[in-house]
Design an enzyme around this catalytic site. Structure first.
Site, PDB file in Angstrom:
ATOM      1  N   LYS A   1      -9.237   1.664   2.130  1.00 63.19           N
ATOM      2  CA  LYS A   1      -8.220   1.518   3.160  1.00 63.19           C
ATOM      3  C   LYS A   1      -8.360   2.539   4.265  1.00 63.19           C
ATOM      4  O   LYS A   1      -7.618   2.481   5.243  1.00 63.19           O
ATOM      5  CB  LYS A   1      -6.833   1.650   2.527  1.00 63.19           C
ATOM      6  CG  LYS A   1      -6.614   0.565   1.529  1.00 63.19           C
ATOM      7  CD  LYS A   1      -5.218   0.524   1.026  1.00 63.19           C
ATOM      8  CE  LYS A   1      -5.170  -0.428  -0.145  1.00 63.19           C
ATOM      9  NZ  LYS A   1      -3.914  -0.432  -0.814  1.00 63.19           N
TER      10      LYS A   1
ATOM     11  N   ASP B   1      -4.109   4.685  -1.402  1.00 61.98           N
ATOM     12  CA  ASP B   1      -4.427   4.155  -2.731  1.00 61.98           C
ATOM     13  C   ASP B   1      -5.501   3.098  -2.541  1.00 61.98           C
ATOM     14  O   ASP B   1      -5.991   2.893  -1.423  1.00 61.98           O
ATOM     15  CB  ASP B   1      -3.164   3.573  -3.375  1.00 61.98           C
ATOM     16  CG  ASP B   1      -2.749   2.289  -2.708  1.00 61.98           C
ATOM     17  OD1 ASP B   1      -2.557   1.294  -3.404  1.00 61.98           O
ATOM     18  OD2 ASP B   1      -2.642   2.284  -1.455  1.00 61.98           O
TER      19      ASP B   1
ATOM     20  N   THR C   1       0.822  -1.209   0.000  1.00 60.69           N
ATOM     21  CA  THR C   1       0.000   0.000   0.000  1.00 60.69           C
ATOM     22  C   THR C   1       0.842   1.238   0.000  1.00 60.69           C
ATOM     23  O   THR C   1       2.023   1.200   0.302  1.00 60.69           O
ATOM     24  CB  THR C   1      -0.761  -0.011   1.334  1.00 60.69           C
ATOM     25  OG1 THR C   1      -1.601  -1.121   1.337  1.00 60.69           O
ATOM     26  CG2 THR C   1      -1.565   1.222   1.533  1.00 60.69           C
TER      27      THR C   1
ATOM     28  N   SER D   1       4.173  -0.172   1.535  1.00 59.72           N
ATOM     29  CA  SER D   1       5.315  -0.513   0.699  1.00 59.72           C
ATOM     30  C   SER D   1       5.742   0.656  -0.164  1.00 59.72           C
ATOM     31  O   SER D   1       6.879   0.723  -0.616  1.00 59.72           O
ATOM     32  CB  SER D   1       4.979  -1.716  -0.173  1.00 59.72           C
ATOM     33  OG  SER D   1       3.780  -1.464  -0.863  1.00 59.72           O
TER      34      SER D   1
ATOM     35  N   ARG E   1      -5.460  -0.309  -4.030  1.00 65.33           N
ATOM     36  CA  ARG E   1      -5.177  -1.626  -4.609  1.00 65.33           C
ATOM     37  C   ARG E   1      -4.895  -2.628  -3.498  1.00 65.33           C
ATOM     38  O   ARG E   1      -4.120  -2.344  -2.585  1.00 65.33           O
ATOM     39  CB  ARG E   1      -3.967  -1.524  -5.529  1.00 65.33           C
ATOM     40  CG  ARG E   1      -3.490  -2.876  -6.063  1.00 65.33           C
ATOM     41  CD  ARG E   1      -2.292  -2.732  -6.947  1.00 65.33           C
ATOM     42  NE  ARG E   1      -2.658  -2.111  -8.212  1.00 65.33           N
ATOM     43  CZ  ARG E   1      -1.791  -1.926  -9.192  1.00 65.33           C
ATOM     44  NH1 ARG E   1      -0.542  -2.297  -9.050  1.00 65.33           N
ATOM     45  NH2 ARG E   1      -2.174  -1.353 -10.314  1.00 65.33           N
TER      46      ARG E   1
ATOM     47  N   GLY F   1      -0.760  -3.471   5.528  1.00 65.54           N
ATOM     48  CA  GLY F   1      -0.418  -4.773   6.094  1.00 65.54           C
ATOM     49  C   GLY F   1      -1.415  -5.806   5.612  1.00 65.54           C
ATOM     50  O   GLY F   1      -1.924  -5.725   4.511  1.00 65.54           O
TER      51      GLY F   1
ATOM     52  N   ASP G   1       5.702   2.032  -6.916  1.00 58.50           N
ATOM     53  CA  ASP G   1       5.581   0.777  -6.167  1.00 58.50           C
ATOM     54  C   ASP G   1       4.581  -0.137  -6.862  1.00 58.50           C
ATOM     55  O   ASP G   1       3.515   0.291  -7.268  1.00 58.50           O
ATOM     56  CB  ASP G   1       5.112   1.085  -4.744  1.00 58.50           C
ATOM     57  CG  ASP G   1       4.912  -0.170  -3.942  1.00 58.50           C
ATOM     58  OD1 ASP G   1       3.905  -0.254  -3.224  1.00 58.50           O
ATOM     59  OD2 ASP G   1       5.760  -1.064  -4.048  1.00 58.50           O
TER      60      ASP G   1
END
Lengths: 141, 275
Positions: free
Chosen positions: B74, B58, B42, B170, B60, B88, B207
């Site tokens: 999220k 985001d 994320t 990430s 995804r 996570g 990312d």
């Protein structure tokens, strides 16, 4: 409520025993609990298993020890007497007891944790045989 | 659960009966490739501005190399004045924030007050430390209460940091670069929203685990503005979900009618008893 610090006052944590099921004379009861394995008895298979088993006891110990240091011996003594009385208000072993008095004393009637959602005893898929459960509770088995 | 005779009711909470079996099974999979839980690789970010807090994320959710959810939410609701972004393992963040929200609701029903952000942080910290990092949830909590605007981060082992701007997940390095460059104290609302949008955008571009749309949540004393999506991805797919054609799509070219000849072979009459 979690009270941190005062780790030095915590004398001994709850001992490891309880992973191996007890039979008569301390020997594994193969008929009722299945085959044994030394590794299963000595080490918990999951890092959290031990700490979760003893969580309530450890927390109580820590809280009482803090209370004793702040207010003197009488405070934990009185509280423990109340806990002992509240713990006796239970239904028979195979029925689900609400533990209302105990929850109110602990303050856990105002909080939700994983133990209220996961593995709820009220929705357990396994039912114990009432006679056997009562005999086990009374130590007659 | 393997025994037919249960001598005590099983304890509530987590059940570790299968841990030994899982450890044994892990050795049996070739290459040690056990099925992985759904992670949300994320980019999430948060910024404290003059009148409140802006949170961005985001959308995804990935499951190893496959995008499992393109429009994952999220930013979770905790209380009317506190929202939380989670990175996570997806299930862990969902359940933990749900539990936190329930606990805070009980508190505010009991006391009649709006919960404070520090209370949420403390409850989370206790909960996550108790499970020693086995619950993989890194969370950014942002909210406005009577003491001001706050932004906290809680790591999976229970570590807490109070910061004016923050990125996690990430894609956090790319997002943090943008935040470090553009952050100033007491930003205006539009500048803060643009800063968070740019930070999440940088995370999405750099990312693999982040992508698709950007959600923004603005929390102020007056209320909450949850903009979902704030910016849609340029690579939105145009798939029609329904493939029904309206009548008249196909043109009729010729029509030929052949009547069937029927002749009466046998006739029987059965009187109905209407008594």
């Amino acid at each position: 409520m979690n009270s941190r610090g005062l780790r030095s006052q915590l004398k001994d944590s709850v001992p490891v025993a309880g992973l191996c099921p007890q039979g008569a004379y301390g020997v594994q009861d193969s008929l009722r609990s299945g085959f044994t394995s030394v590794k299963n008895e000595l080490l918990p298979s999951h890092p959290l298993e031990l700490s979760e088993k003893n969580l309530q006891l450890n927390q109580d110990k820590m809280n009482f020890s803090t209370l004793r240091n702040i207010q003197g011996l009488h405070a934990p003594l009185k509280l423990q007497m109340e806990y002992r009385a509240a713990r006796q208000i239970q239904r028979l072993p195979f029925l689900r007891s609400s533990n209302l008095a105990l929850d109110t004393l602990r303050g856990s009637d105002e909080s939700i944790g994983f133990e209220d959602i996961l593995n709820d005893p009220a929705q357990s898929e396994v039912m114990g045989e009432p006679h056997m459960m009562v005999e086990y509770k009374l130590g007659l088995l | 659960m393997a025994l037919s005779n249960v001598l005590e009711t099983p304890a509530a909470g987590f059940n570790f009966e299968n841990a030994a079996r899982n450890a044994a099974l892990e050795g049996l999979f070739d290459g040690g490739q056990t099925p992985k839980p759904l992670k949300t690789g994320t980019t999430i970010a948060g910024v404290v501005f003059k009148d409140g807090v802006v949170l961005g994320a985001d959308t995804r959710a990935t499951s190893s190399e496959v995008v499992a959810d393109k429009m994952c939410a999220k930013i979770h609701y905790i209380s009317p004045n506190i929202y939380c972004c989670g990175a996570g393992t997806a299930a862990d963040t969902e359940k933990t924030t749900d539990l936190l929200s329930s606990n805070l609701t009980i508190y505010s029903l009991n006391s009649g007050r709006n919960p404070r952000v520090v209370m949420a942080v403390n409850i989370l910290q206790d909960m996550l430390y108790r499970y020693h990092g086995q619950i993989g949830a890194s969370l950014i909590l942002g909210g406005v209460d009577c003491t001001g605007n706050h932004l906290y981060t809680v790591g999976p082992y229970g570590s807490v940091n109070k910061v004016p701007y923050l990125a996690m997940g990430s894609g956090d390095l790319a997002a943090l670069a943008i935040l470090e460059d553009g952050f100033k104290h007491d930003l205006e609302l539009e500048k803060a929203k643009e800063l968070v949008r740019a930070a999440i955008h940088a995370g999405i571009m750099s990312d693999l685990g982040s992508g698709n749309n950007i959600d923004i949540c603005v929390i102020t004393k007056q209320g909450v503005d949850y903009i979902r999506p704030y910016q849609e991805s340029e690579y939105k797919d145009d798939r029609k979900m329904k493939y029904k054609y309206r009548p008249g799509t196909t043109a009729v070219l010729t029509e030929k009618v052949v009547p069937l000849k029927l002749e009466v072979v046998q006739e029987t009459v059965q009187k109905m008893d209407t008594a």
